[in-house]
Structures are given as structure tokens and as C-alpha cells.
Write a protein that holds these residues in place. Sequence first.
Motif, PDB file in Angstrom:
ATOM      1  N   ALA A 246       0.832  -1.212   0.000  1.00 43.01           N
ATOM      2  CA  ALA A 246       0.000   0.000   0.000  1.00 43.01           C
ATOM      3  C   ALA A 246       0.863   1.258   0.000  1.00 43.01           C
ATOM      4  CB  ALA A 246      -0.927  -0.001   1.212  1.00 43.01           C
ATOM      5  N   VAL A 247       1.924   1.256   0.823  1.00 44.49           N
ATOM      6  CA  VAL A 247       2.831   2.402   0.910  1.00 44.49           C
ATOM      7  C   VAL A 247       3.565   2.608  -0.414  1.00 44.49           C
ATOM      8  CG1 VAL A 247       4.953   3.239   2.010  1.00 44.49           C
ATOM      9  CG2 VAL A 247       3.127   2.307   3.412  1.00 44.49           C
ATOM     10  N   VAL A 248       4.036   1.516  -1.012  1.00 42.65           N
ATOM     11  CA  VAL A 248       4.734   1.572  -2.309  1.00 42.65           C
ATOM     12  C   VAL A 248       3.815   2.152  -3.383  1.00 42.65           C
ATOM     13  CG1 VAL A 248       5.665   0.158  -4.195  1.00 42.65           C
ATOM     14  CG2 VAL A 248       6.393  -0.257  -1.855  1.00 42.65           C
ATOM     15  N   SER A 249       2.568   1.677  -3.413  1.00 38.78           N
ATOM     16  CA  SER A 249       1.604   2.143  -4.415  1.00 38.78           C
ATOM     17  C   SER A 249       1.331   3.637  -4.281  1.00 38.78           C
ATOM     18  CB  SER A 249       0.282   1.369  -4.277  1.00 38.78           C
ATOM     19  OG  SER A 249       0.508  -0.006  -4.399  1.00 38.78           O
ATOM     20  N   LEU A 250       1.169   4.103  -3.045  1.00 37.71           N
ATOM     21  CA  LEU A 250       0.934   5.529  -2.792  1.00 37.71           C
ATOM     22  C   LEU A 250       2.118   6.371  -3.234  1.00 37.71           C
ATOM     23  CD1 LEU A 250      -0.692   5.612   0.765  1.00 37.71           C
ATOM     24  CD2 LEU A 250      -1.667   6.622  -1.296  1.00 37.71           C
ATOM     25  N   TYR A 251       3.295   5.943  -2.809  1.00 35.77           N
ATOM     26  CA  TYR A 251       4.498   6.747  -3.039  1.00 35.77           C
ATOM     27  C   TYR A 251       4.881   6.790  -4.521  1.00 35.77           C
ATOM     28  CZ  TYR A 251       9.245   8.490  -2.646  1.00 35.77           C
ATOM     29  OH  TYR A 251      10.394   9.220  -2.805  1.00 35.77           O
ATOM     30  N   TYR A 252       5.037   5.619  -5.109  1.00 38.74           N
ATOM     31  CA  TYR A 252       5.467   5.576  -6.514  1.00 38.74           C
ATOM     32  C   TYR A 252       4.359   6.023  -7.457  1.00 38.74           C
ATOM     33  CZ  TYR A 252      10.201   3.723  -6.353  1.00 38.74           C
ATOM     34  OH  TYR A 252      11.552   3.592  -6.185  1.00 38.74           O
ATOM     35  N   GLY A 253       3.108   5.812  -7.063  1.00 35.38           N
ATOM     36  CA  GLY A 253       1.994   6.267  -7.881  1.00 35.38           C
ATOM     37  C   GLY A 253       2.028   7.773  -8.089  1.00 35.38           C
ATOM     38  N   SER A 254       2.223   8.524  -6.993  1.00 31.61           N
ATOM     39  CA  SER A 254       2.275   9.991  -7.088  1.00 31.61           C
ATOM     40  C   SER A 254       3.573  10.468  -7.731  1.00 31.61           C
ATOM     41  CB  SER A 254       2.120  10.618  -5.698  1.00 31.61           C
ATOM     42  OG  SER A 254       3.097  10.126  -4.810  1.00 31.61           O
ATOM     43  N   LEU A 255       4.682   9.770  -7.429  1.00 30.32           N
ATOM     44  CA  LEU A 255       5.995  10.169  -7.960  1.00 30.32           C
ATOM     45  C   LEU A 255       6.057   9.990  -9.476  1.00 30.32           C
ATOM     46  CD1 LEU A 255       8.636  11.200  -6.601  1.00 30.32           C
ATOM     47  CD2 LEU A 255       9.500   8.880  -6.737  1.00 30.32           C
ATOM     48  N   LEU A 256       5.589   8.846  -9.957  1.00 24.36           N
ATOM     49  CA  LEU A 256       5.631   8.560 -11.398  1.00 24.36           C
ATOM     50  C   LEU A 256       4.609   9.396 -12.175  1.00 24.36           C
ATOM     51  CD1 LEU A 256       6.056   4.666 -11.330  1.00 24.36           C
ATOM     52  CD2 LEU A 256       7.808   6.364 -11.868  1.00 24.36           C
TER      53      LEU A 256
END
Length: 309
Positions: A246-256
Amino acid sequence: MPHSNSSVVTEIFLLGFNNLQNIKIFCFLLLLIIFCVTVCGNLLIILVVSYSRSLHSPMYFFLTQLSFTDILLSTTIVPNMLHVVLYEGTFVSFIGCLIQFYVFSASEILECLLLSVMSYDRYQAICNPLQYNMVMDLTFCMKAILLCWVIIFTVILALSVTMNFLWFCGPNVIEHFFCDFDPLLELSCSDPFFLKVEDMILAVPYVLSPFIVILVSYVYIIITILNIPSVSGRQKTFSTCSSHLAVVSLYYGSLLSIYLFPNKKSVKKTLSLFYTVVTPLLNPMIYSLSNRDIKQAFKKIKSKLFSAL
């Protein structure tokens, strides 16, 4: 020839957000609450993990490092942003602006590296459980964190050396709420081509490579989970990595997403707000709310404190 000594820009004006006149007090209070909850939430994770012997494992060790990174990121961005919101823009020294950019860059890269190390930890725990304690020992964990910090200092050194060759002679207005990479380069009177190339080169090993490690780890994790015969076994195994996913999806989702809208400043500003303010707030909530071990450790600490009082 470096032009840094000839620079006439000594202050940067951050414009922040447009049209907040009627709701600026509300936005200020909301940001202040978010900042306080973010710092307290991440500190609580660090204290609970440090205090509870049951949580002295690689996964929670890396989680404390992630919480520290979120505190670093939040304290770098939000206090200055509060000033920007309240006064509808603010002046910061040019050196202060560069320092904010360096610390922000460091915390972002550190978060990428930590999330990849944590995904490798979950891969070992789920795919190679018999070898886990041997592979993920204290030596490996300390070396991994030390390597992350060495990489961070190397990146900051590389960026600062190249930035020193740019000449900032004006203008001095940034249409953003913090000193980000692209807005800073827009102020340069000299050609920022080499710095842009350097940024692209650094992004491959320090942003893209960790993302690939995470993807590969989760492909193996998902394959292993699907091979578990019982439904309860699959659910129990998946629950051990659901928080991290969940944390990975949030972080990389917004970053990418930022790279999908390279020329839209309003979109980039909103997405920047998400991964600099919202993600550090949500990370401790995701881990504390969905993690049974942390909840149990917190209850034990709370009961001991109340009994002591």
C-alpha cells in the motif's frame, strides 16, 4: 568557468498556491494538524518498535528508518509551506532554498531505496522462509542502511557540484511551495543541460532500479502466495506484505504521475503536495492500523504506562 561567485540572486520568493485568500486560515490549520500528526505518528512507530522486543526484526528495523525519512521530508517542506500559505508567498535565502532542495532530494531517494530493501525483506520472508534468518541478519540490515546513506551523500555531492556551475542572476520567483528541481533550473541564466542530464542519469539507479526491484520481488511473492493451497494461508501470508504494498503504491503512484504531466505546473504542484505532505502522514497510519504486531505492542506499552501512573 563556474559562475557561482557572480550570482546576484540572494533571495528566492516562493509564490505557493493561488487564490487561497478566503480559505488560507483553514488551509494553514489543516497543514499544521497534518504536520503534527505526521511527526507524532512516525515518532510513535519508532518508539514502539524500539521499545518492543517482539518487533526487533529486519522488517520493523527498516520501518523505523522509513519513519525517520518521513519526518525528515515533512520537516523540510511543511514548516516553510505554512509560512507560504499564511502570507501568500514567502522569501527564503538562496542558500536556504538549495539546502531545502538537497534535503528533499535526499529524503526522496532514501525512501525509494528503503522501500526496495523492505520489498526484498518481504521476498525473503515469503519465498525463502527457511533461509530468512541467515540472509536477513543484523549485519545485512546495517550494511543496507549504511549503503543507503552513502548513496544519499554521493548524490547530494554530485548535484551540489554541478549546481555550482550554474549562474543565477534573476528572476528570483518560483511558482511552487518549495524549492524543487525544475523550478530552480528555470531561474538559471546559464544552460542547465548538464544538470538535467545528470538528473536523468541519477534517476535510473536511485529511483527506477529500486522500483524494478520492488516489482520483481512482488512478482515472486504473488506467485508464491498463489501456490499456497489454503485460502486462509494465502490471506495470512499476503497480510504480512499488504502494508508495504500500500505504501509503495501511494508513493510511486504519485511520484511517477509527475513524469506523465511534465508541463502542467498546477498538476505537478498538486502531486508534489501528495508525496511531500500526504504520504508521510499516511505511512504510519497504514502500518499501525493494518499491522497486528504493532497494535499489540502499542497496547502493551499503553497498559504499562497507565499502570505506572
